[in-house]
Design a protein around this motif. Sequence first.
Motif, PDB file in Angstrom:
ATOM      1  N   TYR A   1       0.837  -1.205   0.000  1.00  0.00           N
ATOM      2  CA  TYR A   1       0.000   0.000   0.000  1.00  0.00           C
ATOM      3  C   TYR A   1       0.877   1.263   0.000  1.00  0.00           C
ATOM      4  O   TYR A   1       0.682   2.177  -0.809  1.00  0.00           O
ATOM      5  CB  TYR A   1      -0.908  -0.031   1.233  1.00  0.00           C
ATOM      6  CG  TYR A   1      -1.807   1.173   1.380  1.00  0.00           C
ATOM      7  CD1 TYR A   1      -2.962   1.291   0.619  1.00  0.00           C
ATOM      8  CD2 TYR A   1      -1.496   2.187   2.289  1.00  0.00           C
ATOM      9  CE1 TYR A   1      -3.793   2.403   0.750  1.00  0.00           C
ATOM     10  CE2 TYR A   1      -2.319   3.298   2.433  1.00  0.00           C
ATOM     11  CZ  TYR A   1      -3.467   3.400   1.666  1.00  0.00           C
ATOM     12  OH  TYR A   1      -4.281   4.496   1.804  1.00  0.00           O
TER      13      TYR A   1
ATOM     14  N   ALA B   1       2.631   1.848  -3.316  1.00  0.00           N
ATOM     15  CA  ALA B   1       1.721   2.401  -4.333  1.00  0.00           C
ATOM     16  C   ALA B   1       1.460   3.881  -4.061  1.00  0.00           C
ATOM     17  O   ALA B   1       1.463   4.708  -4.975  1.00  0.00           O
ATOM     18  CB  ALA B   1       0.415   1.616  -4.340  1.00  0.00           C
TER      19      ALA B   1
ATOM     20  N   TRP C   1      -3.605   0.814  -6.346  1.00  0.00           N
ATOM     21  CA  TRP C   1      -3.398  -0.342  -5.456  1.00  0.00           C
ATOM     22  C   TRP C   1      -4.626  -1.241  -5.567  1.00  0.00           C
ATOM     23  O   TRP C   1      -5.726  -0.841  -5.196  1.00  0.00           O
ATOM     24  CB  TRP C   1      -3.207   0.141  -4.013  1.00  0.00           C
ATOM     25  CG  TRP C   1      -2.780  -0.915  -3.046  1.00  0.00           C
ATOM     26  CD1 TRP C   1      -1.615  -1.640  -3.069  1.00  0.00           C
ATOM     27  CD2 TRP C   1      -3.480  -1.355  -1.859  1.00  0.00           C
ATOM     28  NE1 TRP C   1      -1.550  -2.489  -1.989  1.00  0.00           N
ATOM     29  CE2 TRP C   1      -2.689  -2.328  -1.238  1.00  0.00           C
ATOM     30  CE3 TRP C   1      -4.701  -1.006  -1.279  1.00  0.00           C
ATOM     31  CZ2 TRP C   1      -3.064  -2.973  -0.061  1.00  0.00           C
ATOM     32  CZ3 TRP C   1      -5.075  -1.654  -0.096  1.00  0.00           C
ATOM     33  CH2 TRP C   1      -4.267  -2.616   0.500  1.00  0.00           C
TER      34      TRP C   1
END
Length: 304
Positions: free
Chosen positions: A32, A35, A42
């Motif tokens: 996460y 990204a 994501w």
Amino acid sequence: MTVPTAPYIGRFAPSPSGPLHMGSLVAAMASYLDAKVHQGTWLLRIEDLDYDRNVEGADMAILASLQRCGMHWDGEATWQSRRLPLYQAALQRLKDDGLVYACGCSRKEIADSNLRAGVTKNGVAVYPGTCRHGLAPGKEARALRLRVPQATHATYRFIDRWQGQQQQDISAEVGDFIVLRGDGFWAYQLAVVVDDGAQAITHIVRGADLLDSTPRQLYLQAVLGLPQPQFMHVPVVNNELGEKLSKQTGALAFDTGMEAATLLSAALLPTARFLGLDVRADNIDDFWRQAIPAWAQRLSHLPK
Ligand code: GLU
């Protein structure tokens, strides 16, 4: 914080074998954050093809945990069990290219031939190629295996963004590997590569327990004509016995009925520290506000 401009599509791909726990949270958080730092997309994909290990309701529990932690995915979540024609099409292509053969060996037979072929890093017997030139008389086909290049062509090299230079001789260290299991389930290696390709994933960030699978995936990407994403394998959380944390080794679901502050200190803060991020937040928004630049900082300190 420097922000690369190239398009970035990342993903978190949990198997619904239990609730999200500290171990899987590390992979979720790292993918996460990566990204977000790249201003990328994501995606969330539930890898539910091992029907023996799926736990009823675990998929929805994982989605809910991610939401509670403030990790919101882009677009719709996907389930591998709803994408079976994609795997069938990939298998057909491999068959058409003469790369797949039926194998009649049991696990025990492969283990018994270990003396010759050895074992993989994960303790699984290297497949010695017994059925490569046809099933032995009287043997029934169990699984389908993919031929891997032999000898000098079998070494796959790649640079892992966290672990650095990697290499593996697939034929010596793994052998021809399964793409369709004896129980009829699609093998993880095939499905993950097909989906990463279909979803145009550019960056894979996941736990180091899958480092060993990457050369097989690079090979599958090459034979299926799919682009190669960049890989990053972050450390895995071990329990006191040195085993990877998972539901099987007794990891606890961390989020049942917890308030944001408790969740933060119980799960998010230790996870960030485990990844080497210096974050001291007392609410979830604040946590992510600090964690994103902290991840960018962390990336700049990884070995080049
Ligand atoms: N489904 C795999 C797992 O939960 C992860 C697959 C991947 O990230 O490539 O271990």
